[in-house]
Design a protein around this motif. Structure first.
Motif, PDB file in Angstrom:
ATOM      1  N   LEU A 183       0.784  -1.115   0.020  1.00 24.84           N
ATOM      2  CA  LEU A 183       0.013   0.089  -0.165  1.00 24.84           C
ATOM      3  C   LEU A 183       0.801   1.325   0.099  1.00 24.84           C
ATOM      4  CD1 LEU A 183      -2.720  -1.208   2.732  1.00 24.84           C
ATOM      5  CD2 LEU A 183      -2.945  -0.844   0.234  1.00 24.84           C
ATOM      6  N   ILE A 184       1.831   1.322   0.726  1.00 26.09           N
ATOM      7  CA  ILE A 184       2.792   2.545   0.900  1.00 26.09           C
ATOM      8  C   ILE A 184       3.563   2.552  -0.468  1.00 26.09           C
ATOM      9  CG2 ILE A 184       4.600   3.543   2.320  1.00 26.09           C
ATOM     10  CD1 ILE A 184       3.374   1.451   4.560  1.00 26.09           C
ATOM     11  N   GLY A 185       4.147   1.676  -0.986  1.00 19.98           N
ATOM     12  CA  GLY A 185       4.991   1.785  -2.280  1.00 19.98           C
ATOM     13  C   GLY A 185       6.329   1.939  -2.041  1.00 19.98           C
ATOM     14  N   ALA A 186       6.878   2.343  -0.825  1.00 20.35           N
ATOM     15  CA  ALA A 186       8.315   2.507  -0.535  1.00 20.35           C
ATOM     16  C   ALA A 186       9.196   1.511  -1.139  1.00 20.35           C
ATOM     17  CB  ALA A 186       8.633   2.822   0.914  1.00 20.35           C
ATOM     18  N   PRO A 187      10.264   1.734  -1.866  1.00 24.42           N
ATOM     19  CA  PRO A 187      11.156   0.705  -2.191  1.00 24.42           C
ATOM     20  C   PRO A 187      11.924  -0.025  -1.167  1.00 24.42           C
ATOM     21  CG  PRO A 187      12.128   2.992  -2.824  1.00 24.42           C
ATOM     22  CD  PRO A 187      10.772   3.151  -2.152  1.00 24.42           C
ATOM     23  N   ARG A 188      12.084   0.568   0.021  1.00 29.09           N
ATOM     24  CA  ARG A 188      12.825  -0.145   0.970  1.00 29.09           C
ATOM     25  C   ARG A 188      12.044  -0.132   2.385  1.00 29.09           C
ATOM     26  NH1 ARG A 188      18.270   3.545   1.191  1.00 29.09           N
ATOM     27  NH2 ARG A 188      16.826   5.094   0.618  1.00 29.09           N
ATOM     28  N   VAL A 189      11.951  -1.287   2.980  1.00 29.56           N
ATOM     29  CA  VAL A 189      11.224  -1.473   4.251  1.00 29.56           C
ATOM     30  C   VAL A 189      12.263  -1.606   5.330  1.00 29.56           C
ATOM     31  CG1 VAL A 189       9.582  -2.776   5.563  1.00 29.56           C
ATOM     32  CG2 VAL A 189       9.226  -1.896   3.342  1.00 29.56           C
ATOM     33  N   VAL A 190      12.253  -1.334   6.619  1.00 28.34           N
ATOM     34  CA  VAL A 190      13.074  -1.375   7.841  1.00 28.34           C
ATOM     35  C   VAL A 190      12.008  -2.079   8.670  1.00 28.34           C
ATOM     36  CG1 VAL A 190      14.437  -0.588   9.572  1.00 28.34           C
ATOM     37  CG2 VAL A 190      14.750   0.512   7.179  1.00 28.34           C
ATOM     38  N   ALA A 191      12.448  -3.403   9.209  1.00 29.63           N
ATOM     39  CA  ALA A 191      11.845  -3.925  10.055  1.00 29.63           C
ATOM     40  C   ALA A 191      11.711  -3.394  11.519  1.00 29.63           C
ATOM     41  CB  ALA A 191      12.047  -5.496  10.042  1.00 29.63           C
ATOM     42  N   SER A 192      10.827  -3.444  12.368  1.00 26.71           N
ATOM     43  CA  SER A 192      10.988  -2.934  13.744  1.00 26.71           C
ATOM     44  C   SER A 192       9.920  -3.693  14.487  1.00 26.71           C
ATOM     45  CB  SER A 192      10.425  -1.405  13.516  1.00 26.71           C
ATOM     46  OG  SER A 192      10.323  -0.879  14.756  1.00 26.71           O
ATOM     47  N   HIS A 193      10.080  -3.316  15.842  1.00 25.96           N
ATOM     48  CA  HIS A 193       9.118  -3.734  16.884  1.00 25.96           C
ATOM     49  C   HIS A 193       9.081  -5.464  16.910  1.00 25.96           C
ATOM     50  CE1 HIS A 193       5.564  -4.188  19.729  1.00 25.96           C
ATOM     51  NE2 HIS A 193       5.941  -2.952  19.826  1.00 25.96           N
ATOM     52  N   TYR A 194      10.429  -6.200  16.848  1.00 24.25           N
ATOM     53  CA  TYR A 194      10.167  -7.775  16.675  1.00 24.25           C
ATOM     54  C   TYR A 194      11.393  -8.220  17.751  1.00 24.25           C
ATOM     55  CZ  TYR A 194      14.015  -7.646  13.397  1.00 24.25           C
ATOM     56  OH  TYR A 194      15.252  -7.348  12.951  1.00 24.25           O
ATOM     57  N   ALA A 195      11.520  -9.372  18.060  1.00 18.83           N
ATOM     58  CA  ALA A 195      12.558  -9.998  18.670  1.00 18.83           C
ATOM     59  C   ALA A 195      12.680  -9.506  20.326  1.00 18.83           C
ATOM     60  CB  ALA A 195      13.776 -10.124  17.992  1.00 18.83           C
ATOM     61  N   THR A 196      11.906  -8.740  20.554  1.00 19.33           N
ATOM     62  CA  THR A 196      12.074  -8.302  22.032  1.00 19.33           C
ATOM     63  C   THR A 196      11.696  -9.015  23.078  1.00 19.33           C
ATOM     64  OG1 THR A 196      11.737  -5.901  20.945  1.00 19.33           O
ATOM     65  CG2 THR A 196      12.305  -5.971  23.347  1.00 19.33           C
ATOM     66  N   PHE A 197      10.748  -9.545  23.011  1.00 18.25           N
ATOM     67  CA  PHE A 197      10.213 -10.490  23.957  1.00 18.25           C
ATOM     68  C   PHE A 197       9.526 -11.849  23.145  1.00 18.25           C
ATOM     69  CE2 PHE A 197       8.611  -6.127  24.742  1.00 18.25           C
ATOM     70  CZ  PHE A 197       9.301  -5.790  25.733  1.00 18.25           C
ATOM     71  N   PRO A 198       9.282 -12.804  23.843  1.00 19.03           N
ATOM     72  CA  PRO A 198       8.862 -13.940  23.271  1.00 19.03           C
ATOM     73  C   PRO A 198       7.492 -13.863  22.536  1.00 19.03           C
ATOM     74  CG  PRO A 198       9.677 -14.686  25.327  1.00 19.03           C
ATOM     75  CD  PRO A 198       9.799 -13.172  25.437  1.00 19.03           C
ATOM     76  N   LEU A 199       6.700 -13.184  23.136  1.00 21.12           N
ATOM     77  CA  LEU A 199       5.526 -12.850  22.617  1.00 21.12           C
ATOM     78  C   LEU A 199       5.448 -12.275  20.912  1.00 21.12           C
ATOM     79  CD1 LEU A 199       3.366 -11.150  25.522  1.00 21.12           C
ATOM     80  CD2 LEU A 199       2.955 -13.292  24.243  1.00 21.12           C
ATOM     81  N   LEU A 200       6.504 -11.888  20.800  1.00 22.81           N
ATOM     82  CA  LEU A 200       6.855 -11.302  19.424  1.00 22.81           C
ATOM     83  C   LEU A 200       7.456 -11.931  18.605  1.00 22.81           C
ATOM     84  CD1 LEU A 200       8.237  -7.328  20.533  1.00 22.81           C
ATOM     85  CD2 LEU A 200       5.763  -8.167  20.017  1.00 22.81           C
ATOM     86  N   THR A 201       6.566 -12.821  17.946  1.00 29.44           N
ATOM     87  CA  THR A 201       7.083 -13.769  16.933  1.00 29.44           C
ATOM     88  C   THR A 201       7.313 -13.663  15.752  1.00 29.44           C
ATOM     89  OG1 THR A 201       4.783 -14.535  16.764  1.00 29.44           O
ATOM     90  CG2 THR A 201       5.693 -15.389  18.584  1.00 29.44           C
TER      91      THR A 201
END
Length: 228
Positions: A183-201
């Protein structure tokens, strides 16, 4: 040159072409993913906060106090922080509103999430568009689910880089983040908000398999700096 350093979870340090340093959702102390070398900032010229949850507000007020720099936040949250950083309506935005700041323009966007601060209503969760003079345009989604109006954000601001949460449970996971990237159409994506706690799979590998053709996924290690 523009650089972006992931400080773990949803915390980032942005260094602009003019040499300014901006912290985004700087949860440093108490963040199990934040490298020890990043716990005490050397300098800061501005702080941007997407919403009031502890894992995003983090050390924002303390950084703003230490370096006498602006703390930009949604109007209700910024009002609640006034006791720490002073009342300044020029630093209190609302969705769709923008502000010229340093060598950039920042615009507050919608996010599909919640927001509270010390148990009090803190407005709504938001994202940011950061348009850098002489540099790229970043879309920081903040904590959110995918929503169809992300297409409008892409249409209006044409971001070069989209920072998207992928951890699932509290935000969208990889399946939803892949649609958000489309939807956004940006050519690059940076992943965020993951791997901090076991709940974030959610993981970057799971997202990479689902991204639209031609979209580059950037997944730095905590403390790693990307050249944008």
């Amino acid at each position: 040159m523009t650089t972006l350093t992931w400080l773990g979870h949803a915390a980032f340090r942005l260094d602009t072409p003019a040499g300014h340093r901006v912290y985004i959702d700087p949860w440093l102390n108490g963040n199990p993913s934040c490298p020890p070398s990043e716990l005490e900032p050397e300098r800061a010229d501005a702080v941007l906060v997407t919403h009031g949850h502890d894992d995003h507000l983090g050390d924002a007020a303390e950084i703003a106090q230490a370096f006498a720099c602006p703390l930009i936040a949604q109007v209700e949250l910024r009002g609640l922080l006034a006791e720490k950083v002073g009342e300044d309506m020029s630093q209190a935005l609302n969705k769709g509103g923008g502000k010229d700041l340093l060598d950039m323009r920042v615009v507050l966007t919608h996010a599909n999430h919640s927001s509270s601060y010390n148990g009090s209503y803190a407005g709504e969760s938001c994202g940011y568009v950061i348009e850098l003079a002489g540099g790229p345009t970043l879309y920081v989604a903040g904590d959110t689910n995918v929503f169809s109006d992300m297409q409008l954000i892409g249409r209006i601001y044409l971001p070069d880089v989209a920072i998207l949460p992928i951890g699932d449970h509290f935000t969208m996971g990889p399946r939803e983040a892949a649609v958000a990237a489309e939807l956004i159409g940006a050519p690059r994506v940076v992943a965020s908000h993951y791997a901090t706690f076991p709940l974030l799979t959610g993981t970057p590998d799971a997202l990479r398999e689902l991204l639209p053709t031609g979209v580059e996924l950037l997944a730095p290690a905590p403390g790693e700096t990307l050249e944008l």
